[in-house]
Design a protein around this motif. Structure first.
Motif, PDB file in Angstrom:
ATOM      1  N   ALA A  80     -16.889  30.854 -17.463  1.00  0.00           N
ATOM      2  CA  ALA A  80     -16.931  32.010 -18.350  1.00  0.00           C
ATOM      3  C   ALA A  80     -16.011  31.827 -19.547  1.00  0.00           C
ATOM      4  CB  ALA A  80     -16.523  33.263 -17.585  1.00  0.00           C
ATOM      5  N   GLU A  81     -14.969  30.993 -19.385  1.00  0.00           N
ATOM      6  CA  GLU A  81     -14.071  30.796 -20.523  1.00  0.00           C
ATOM      7  C   GLU A  81     -14.721  29.977 -21.616  1.00  0.00           C
ATOM      8  OE1 GLU A  81     -10.475  29.106 -19.132  1.00  0.00           O
ATOM      9  OE2 GLU A  81      -9.982  30.846 -17.926  1.00  0.00           O
ATOM     10  N   ARG A  82     -15.826  29.288 -21.277  1.00  0.00           N
ATOM     11  CA  ARG A  82     -16.472  28.465 -22.299  1.00  0.00           C
ATOM     12  C   ARG A  82     -17.654  29.159 -22.924  1.00  0.00           C
ATOM     13  NH1 ARG A  82     -17.449  23.112 -18.842  1.00  0.00           N
ATOM     14  NH2 ARG A  82     -15.594  23.357 -17.574  1.00  0.00           N
ATOM     15  N   MET A  83     -18.060  30.281 -22.379  1.00  0.00           N
ATOM     16  CA  MET A  83     -19.295  30.910 -22.868  1.00  0.00           C
ATOM     17  C   MET A  83     -18.966  32.183 -23.602  1.00  0.00           C
ATOM     18  SD  MET A  83     -22.024  30.387 -19.917  1.00  0.00           S
ATOM     19  CE  MET A  83     -21.028  31.060 -18.639  1.00  0.00           C
ATOM     20  N   ALA A  84     -19.929  32.659 -24.346  1.00  0.00           N
ATOM     21  CA  ALA A  84     -19.749  33.934 -25.029  1.00  0.00           C
ATOM     22  C   ALA A  84     -19.650  35.046 -23.996  1.00  0.00           C
ATOM     23  CB  ALA A  84     -20.928  34.175 -25.964  1.00  0.00           C
ATOM     24  N   TRP A  85     -19.248  36.229 -24.466  1.00  0.00           N
ATOM     25  CA  TRP A  85     -19.049  37.342 -23.542  1.00  0.00           C
ATOM     26  C   TRP A  85     -20.330  37.659 -22.774  1.00  0.00           C
ATOM     27  CZ3 TRP A  85     -14.378  39.332 -22.516  1.00  0.00           C
ATOM     28  CH2 TRP A  85     -13.361  39.078 -23.442  1.00  0.00           C
ATOM     29  N   TYR A 344     -10.819  41.348 -14.608  1.00  0.00           N
ATOM     30  CA  TYR A 344      -9.670  41.348 -15.510  1.00  0.00           C
ATOM     31  C   TYR A 344     -10.005  40.400 -16.640  1.00  0.00           C
ATOM     32  CZ  TYR A 344      -5.022  40.422 -17.316  1.00  0.00           C
ATOM     33  OH  TYR A 344      -3.939  40.286 -18.133  1.00  0.00           O
ATOM     34  N   LEU A 345     -10.068  40.923 -17.851  1.00  0.00           N
ATOM     35  CA  LEU A 345     -10.496  40.122 -18.990  1.00  0.00           C
ATOM     36  C   LEU A 345      -9.396  40.078 -20.023  1.00  0.00           C
ATOM     37  CD1 LEU A 345     -13.975  41.793 -19.312  1.00  0.00           C
ATOM     38  CD2 LEU A 345     -13.535  39.556 -18.403  1.00  0.00           C
ATOM     39  N   VAL A 346      -9.186  38.911 -20.583  1.00  0.00           N
ATOM     40  CA  VAL A 346      -8.207  38.751 -21.649  1.00  0.00           C
ATOM     41  C   VAL A 346      -8.940  38.207 -22.857  1.00  0.00           C
ATOM     42  CG1 VAL A 346      -6.160  37.520 -22.393  1.00  0.00           C
ATOM     43  CG2 VAL A 346      -6.352  38.256 -20.053  1.00  0.00           C
ATOM     44  N   SER A 347      -8.743  38.878 -23.955  1.00  0.00           N
ATOM     45  CA  SER A 347      -9.358  38.407 -25.180  1.00  0.00           C
ATOM     46  C   SER A 347      -8.259  37.975 -26.131  1.00  0.00           C
ATOM     47  CB  SER A 347     -10.177  39.540 -25.795  1.00  0.00           C
ATOM     48  OG  SER A 347     -10.414  39.269 -27.145  1.00  0.00           O
ATOM     49  N   ASP A 348      -8.318  36.721 -26.543  1.00  0.00           N
ATOM     50  CA  ASP A 348      -7.325  36.203 -27.469  1.00  0.00           C
ATOM     51  C   ASP A 348      -7.847  36.389 -28.888  1.00  0.00           C
ATOM     52  OD1 ASP A 348      -5.280  33.214 -27.225  1.00  0.00           O
ATOM     53  OD2 ASP A 348      -4.836  35.341 -27.508  1.00  0.00           O
ATOM     54  N   GLU A 349      -7.116  35.903 -29.875  1.00  0.00           N
ATOM     55  CA  GLU A 349      -7.682  36.026 -31.234  1.00  0.00           C
ATOM     56  C   GLU A 349      -8.914  35.158 -31.328  1.00  0.00           C
ATOM     57  OE1 GLU A 349      -4.932  33.662 -31.528  1.00  0.00           O
ATOM     58  OE2 GLU A 349      -3.471  35.114 -30.837  1.00  0.00           O
ATOM     59  N   GLY A 350      -9.839  35.531 -32.191  1.00  0.00           N
ATOM     60  CA  GLY A 350     -11.126  34.817 -32.175  1.00  0.00           C
ATOM     61  C   GLY A 350     -12.112  35.715 -31.483  1.00  0.00           C
ATOM     62  N   GLY A 351     -11.877  35.933 -30.202  1.00  0.00           N
ATOM     63  CA  GLY A 351     -12.574  37.003 -29.524  1.00  0.00           C
ATOM     64  C   GLY A 351     -14.005  36.754 -29.157  1.00  0.00           C
ATOM     65  N   LYS A 352     -14.574  35.537 -29.439  1.00  0.00           N
ATOM     66  CA  LYS A 352     -15.992  35.360 -29.117  1.00  0.00           C
ATOM     67  C   LYS A 352     -16.190  34.946 -27.665  1.00  0.00           C
ATOM     68  CE  LYS A 352     -19.594  33.389 -31.697  1.00  0.00           C
ATOM     69  NZ  LYS A 352     -20.054  32.395 -32.645  1.00  0.00           N
ATOM     70  N   GLN A 353     -15.116  34.384 -27.076  1.00  0.00           N
ATOM     71  CA  GLN A 353     -15.208  34.017 -25.667  1.00  0.00           C
ATOM     72  C   GLN A 353     -14.042  34.673 -24.972  1.00  0.00           C
ATOM     73  OE1 GLN A 353     -14.535  30.053 -26.639  1.00  0.00           O
ATOM     74  NE2 GLN A 353     -16.558  29.349 -26.058  1.00  0.00           N
ATOM     75  N   PRO A 354     -14.164  34.924 -23.688  1.00  0.00           N
ATOM     76  CA  PRO A 354     -12.979  35.446 -23.000  1.00  0.00           C
ATOM     77  C   PRO A 354     -11.930  34.347 -22.891  1.00  0.00           C
ATOM     78  CG  PRO A 354     -14.886  35.383 -21.532  1.00  0.00           C
ATOM     79  CD  PRO A 354     -15.335  34.865 -22.837  1.00  0.00           C
ATOM     80  N   TYR A 355     -10.661  34.703 -23.096  1.00  0.00           N
ATOM     81  CA  TYR A 355      -9.602  33.713 -22.901  1.00  0.00           C
ATOM     82  C   TYR A 355      -9.314  33.543 -21.419  1.00  0.00           C
ATOM     83  CZ  TYR A 355      -5.362  31.106 -23.585  1.00  0.00           C
ATOM     84  OH  TYR A 355      -4.425  30.125 -23.539  1.00  0.00           O
ATOM     85  N   ARG A 356      -9.373  34.664 -20.712  1.00  0.00           N
ATOM     86  CA  ARG A 356      -9.224  34.601 -19.257  1.00  0.00           C
ATOM     87  C   ARG A 356     -10.181  35.597 -18.678  1.00  0.00           C
ATOM     88  NH1 ARG A 356      -9.159  33.130 -14.485  1.00  0.00           N
ATOM     89  NH2 ARG A 356      -7.446  33.542 -13.093  1.00  0.00           N
ATOM     90  N   TYR A 357     -10.839  35.192 -17.630  1.00  0.00           N
ATOM     91  CA  TYR A 357     -11.872  36.026 -17.018  1.00  0.00           C
ATOM     92  C   TYR A 357     -11.618  35.908 -15.529  1.00  0.00           C
ATOM     93  CZ  TYR A 357     -16.759  36.619 -15.423  1.00  0.00           C
ATOM     94  OH  TYR A 357     -17.913  36.981 -14.793  1.00  0.00           O
ATOM     95  N   HIS A 358     -11.240  36.971 -14.904  1.00  0.00           N
ATOM     96  CA  HIS A 358     -10.890  36.898 -13.488  1.00  0.00           C
ATOM     97  C   HIS A 358     -11.657  37.976 -12.746  1.00  0.00           C
ATOM     98  CE1 HIS A 358      -8.523  36.362  -9.885  1.00  0.00           C
ATOM     99  NE2 HIS A 358      -8.254  37.637  -9.872  1.00  0.00           N
ATOM    100  N   VAL A 359     -12.167  37.613 -11.594  1.00  0.00           N
ATOM    101  CA  VAL A 359     -12.902  38.555 -10.767  1.00  0.00           C
ATOM    102  C   VAL A 359     -11.998  38.964  -9.628  1.00  0.00           C
ATOM    103  CG1 VAL A 359     -14.957  38.838  -9.376  1.00  0.00           C
ATOM    104  CG2 VAL A 359     -14.980  37.273 -11.284  1.00  0.00           C
ATOM    105  N   ARG A 360     -11.904  40.236  -9.360  1.00  0.00           N
ATOM    106  CA  ARG A 360     -11.169  40.703  -8.195  1.00  0.00           C
ATOM    107  C   ARG A 360     -12.216  40.915  -7.105  1.00  0.00           C
ATOM    108  NH1 ARG A 360     -10.686  44.420  -3.987  1.00  0.00           N
ATOM    109  NH2 ARG A 360      -8.532  44.989  -3.659  1.00  0.00           N
ATOM    110  N   PRO A 361     -12.382  39.954  -6.204  1.00  0.00           N
ATOM    111  CA  PRO A 361     -13.501  40.052  -5.275  1.00  0.00           C
ATOM    112  C   PRO A 361     -13.114  40.830  -4.025  1.00  0.00           C
ATOM    113  CG  PRO A 361     -12.530  37.837  -5.262  1.00  0.00           C
ATOM    114  CD  PRO A 361     -11.622  38.718  -6.008  1.00  0.00           C
TER     115      PRO A 361
END
Lengths: 398, 214, 198
Positions: A80-85, A344-361
């Motif tokens: 998910a960190e490599r793909m668009a939202w 839990y999603l973190v968006s850094d500057e740029g914003g086209k991809q998530p910087y961190r994408y975490h699933v709370r399973p």
């Protein structure tokens, strides 16, 4: 890998403390037995997926149990960190691959919370309908799987799958795919529900109580089920809260926490439904809480199908191409059928991809207390306790 | 073996059928393929759905899904094979007695699927064991799995006992047990089994006639 | 629940010496976080768990995030805890802790003694990011196999070379791929010829 045993010595069967991993062998005893290490899994007929439990047994009693996972770790978060939202929306289907609609909604909700998107009413009602249909699909099949582990070879499961096929037909008509629906978008849903789809949903809701009555008549007072599931795998309430347990498993232990009632996300604040809470926290309670939740879901579905308004099915101002989110982070959660599913999603500057994408399973965290629940019980009960936790390995391992 | 057609039909009217032995042999084998109950991920749910009452797989001979590999004929690898799981898959395949077949169900088992560029994902189970039928899809519909079983049945029916494609245990030289990879520090060791998997050829060497022939 | 400023004041009063900062999120998200220094995060978390105003008895989510070093700022690995209260139905309080990226100094106190639910999630952060949690009862790998040595979710992780996947093979990967008979894109053919001529 299993932890090395403290003392590989002999173990005597006295009136000592069986059921604790630190039980020490006593001087004299009646019978000498040995500890046996058994690895249950990763391929085993209990169809929860590739999950392994390293058990240490004294005869048939469990002394220690360590779960081993990671056999389905597909690095979903790194992808998910490599793909668009929006690009990771189909991957969320494959998290809890049994209920794809609720996974989609959790992700869409987290992004909408982070970006501040308002969802139109009709879309919210459609989301509720899909989510509650997923819930009844999941609970009935989970009961079917648990009963298959108990020894009722497939009969309740086939009954449950019959209902599941009807609901999957509706999902296919609405979203194009039976299981991996990829239906929710940021701001709404992908396509609208036609009147024919709504009629099909009404039909499902009308027929389901009869199936549920039949199911209950066969199971709820069944003496084999009662004998094998009552007082097995008891989870105390304080441990449930402290261990982060959520969903029907926590509610069966007496924790009155349902994210639908607490957060009131979507339009759940408008529906009148109750939350079943158990008192003992054993396997039977978890089974019965699920049955009661199915009845409540039918209640919600009837209200939603009655009140669904006309309107747009997606927020018109959202531009899904080049979708960007300002820098920041956020956590969004829903009540998935298995528990609290959060992103839990973190968006850094740029914003086209998530910087961190975490699933709370929910399944992953619900496994924390597996050892506590199984200590002192027999090996056959371990499988039933695992079945009542209701795990799906796609979610545990991501 | 040219038997007169007229004689054949006369005998049939009397209830006597004349067949080559391998047809009966293969008919028995293909009509009762028992799969190994081995679902890895999402495709496993579609496999269960195809064994359920709507898309009944038992009609095609897959009456019971055996839990132990020692009693199974067919391994349906349904779902993503991760590097952590790959040694166990190969071990299970080795434990199955001949004749054994393998179906790779779903995009993940064929080539890694949507999770292909993953540090823990094996790019297809055919890197370590030979696969007979591949089913594309994510997940493939139950009808696709039934079609794959029928394709496998056709393949078994075509396994003539005296020709090149005869079943593996009649071939003294061919292997039935495959080496099990071990966990390395960064990857599995070895990353592929070179006897089973060949990297794709340079696409400039593939001519159009070859493509048309397959 | 009160505003984040008030919460920070209360926590700073209760745990003397703690350095707490507020980290803001997007304006729409309304989820500011409290960044606490490593030495006092256990005490601050304990305060939030036991204080009757908060009673944060449910630790919902533990996440590791890897921030690479930038021009002016050093990099760090951040562990984020989301706390909720079941008894008082409030939340979330978001706690953040930072640790340096070097493997031997990447240590953070574990909050598993306070909330059992952190156990598996902290193990996952250790497995995928290399953060060691001091005080964790059973810190070992959970998702990858035990003999694995890398920490794959770090931003500078390089997966093992697998020439079938290489989108633009070059240099020695290209040589290996061509020798093994793999797919060679047309643009790379010239590079191979040049290398062969040298």
């Amino acid at each position: 890998m299993i932890q090395p045993l403290a003392e590989p010595g002999r173990y005597t069967l006295t009136a000592g403390p069986i059921g604790r991993a630190d039980a020490r062998p006593s001087g004299e005893g009646l019978i000498e037995t040995q500890k046996l290490e058994v690895s249950i899994g990763p391929q085993h007929p209990s169809t929860h997926g590739v999950f392994r439990m390293d058990c240490v047994l004294d005869g048939e009693t469990v002394i220690a149990l360590k779960p081993v996972m990671g056999y389905l770790h597909r690095n979903h978060e790194q992808l998910a960190e490599r793909m668009a939202w929006l690009g990771s929306m189909p991957y969320t289907d494959r998290l809890d691959y049994f209920n794809s609609m609720t996974n989609n909604w959790a992700y869409a909700l987290a992004v909408e919370r982070l970006a501040g998107i308002k969802v139109p009413d009709r879309a919210e009602y459609i989301r509720v309908i899909m989510s509650e249909l997923t819930r009844i699909l999941n609970h009935s099949c989970v009961i079917g799987f648990m009963l298959q582990d108990l020894g009722a070879w497939g009969t309740p499961l086939l009954y449950a799958f019959r209902e599941r096929e009807r609901i999957l037909d509706l999902f296919e008509a609405v979203s194009g795919s039976r299981m991996m629906c990829n239906y929710m978008r940021f701001g709404g849903v992908r396509v609208d529900m036609t009147p024919k789809d709504l009629a099909a949903a009404n039909d499902i809701v009308a027929r389901f109580p009869r199936f549920l009555d039949e199911f209950e008549k066969l199971l709820t007072t069944n003496e084999v089920l009662l004998a094998r599931t009552q007082r097995i795998g008891i989870l105390p309430k304080e441990l449930a809260i402290n261990a982060g347990i959520s969903g029907p498993m926590a509610r069966a232990s007496g924790v009155e926490y349902d994210v639908r009632k607490i957060d009131r996300y979507g339009v759940y604040g408008r529906f009148d439904f109750r939350v079943p809470v158990g008192d003992v926290g054993d396997v039977y309670d978890r089974y019965y809480v699920r049955v009661l939740e199915m009845r409540q879901s039918i209640n919600i579905l009837q209200q939603a199908l009655r009140d669904i308004p006309a309107g747009p099915h997606i927020a018109p101002e959202v531009k899904l191409r080049n979708f960007k989110i300002p820098p920041g982070d956020g956590y969004g959660r829903i009540e998935a059928p298995k528990g609290e599913l959060g992103f839990y999603l973190v968006s850094d500057e740029g914003g086209k991809q998530p910087y961190r994408y975490h699933v709370r399973p929910p399944s992953f965290i619900n496994l924390t207390t597996l050892e506590d629940m199984c200590l002192g019980h027999k090996v056959a009960d371990v499988v039933i306790v695992l079945g009542s936790i209701d795990i799906v390995l796609g979610e545990v391992d991501r | 073996m040219a038997l007169d057609e007229g004689l054949k039909s006369e005998l049939q009217k009397q209830g006597i059928f004349v067949l080559p032995f391998e047809q009966i042999y293969n008919w028995g084998r293909k009509s009762s393929i028992w799969p190994l109950q081995f679902g890895l991920a999402c495709c496993a749910i579609e496999m269960i759905a195809s064994a359920a009452s709507r898309y009944d797989l038992a009609r095609f001979g897959a009456e019971v899904f055996r839990a132990t590999p020692r009693q199974a004929d067919l391994m349906i690898v349904a779902g993503t094979v991760t590097k952590k799981m790959a040694p166990q898959v190969v071990r299970l395949y080795n434990q199955m007695p001949e004749p054994k077949y393998c179906i790779a169900m779903g995009a993940c088992a064929i080539s890694g699927g949507p999770f292909k560029d993953g540090y823990n994902v094996l790019k297809g189970i055919d890197r370590y064991i030979p696969v007979d039928v591949h089913i594309p899809g994510c997940p493939p519909r139950p009808e696709a799995l039934i079609h794959a079983i029928m394709t496998l049945q056709r393949k078994i029916a075509n396994q003539h006992l005296d020709k090149e494609n005869r079943p593996r245990w009649y071939n003294q030289q061919s292997e039935t047990e495959f080496p099990i990879p071990s966990y390395g520090e960064h990857d599995l060791l070895p990353p592929v089994n070179p006897k089973v998997w060949h990297p794709p050829r340079n696409y400039r060497d593939v001519t159009l006639d070859e493509v048309r022939k397959t | 629940m009160e505003g984040i400023e008030k919460i920070k004041e209360v926590a700073a009063l209760a745990v003397p010496g703690a350095q707490i900062e507020i980290v803001n999120s997007t304006p729409a998200a309304q989820q500011p976080a409290l960044l606490v220094n490593r030495e006092h995060v256990h005490a601050v978390a304990k305060f939030f768990k036991e204080d009757p105003r908060f009673q944060m008895d449910f630790c919902s989510c533990v996440t590791g995030v890897d921030y690479l070093p930038k021009a002016d700022k050093p990099g760090f690995i951040e562990v984020v805890y989301h706390l909720y209260s079941v008894a008082q139905r409030q939340g979330p309080i978001v706690l953040k802790v930072r640790a340096p990226r070097e493997l031997d100094s990447c240590r953070v106190p574990s909050l598993t003694p306070l909330w059992r639910g952190c156990e598996f999630q902290e193990r996952e952060a250790y497995d995928l990011y290399g953060v060691k949690f001091d005080g964790h009862p059973d810190l070992r790998r959970i998702l990858m196999w035990d003999e694995f040595t890398d920490h794959p979710m770090r931003k500078d992780y390089a997966p093992p070379a697998d020439y079938e996947w290489e989108p633009t093979p070059h240099d020695d990967t290209l040589q290996r791929s061509a020798q093994a008979g793999g797919i060679v894109p047309p643009t790379a053919i010239q590079e191979l010829e040049k290398a062969r001529k040298k």
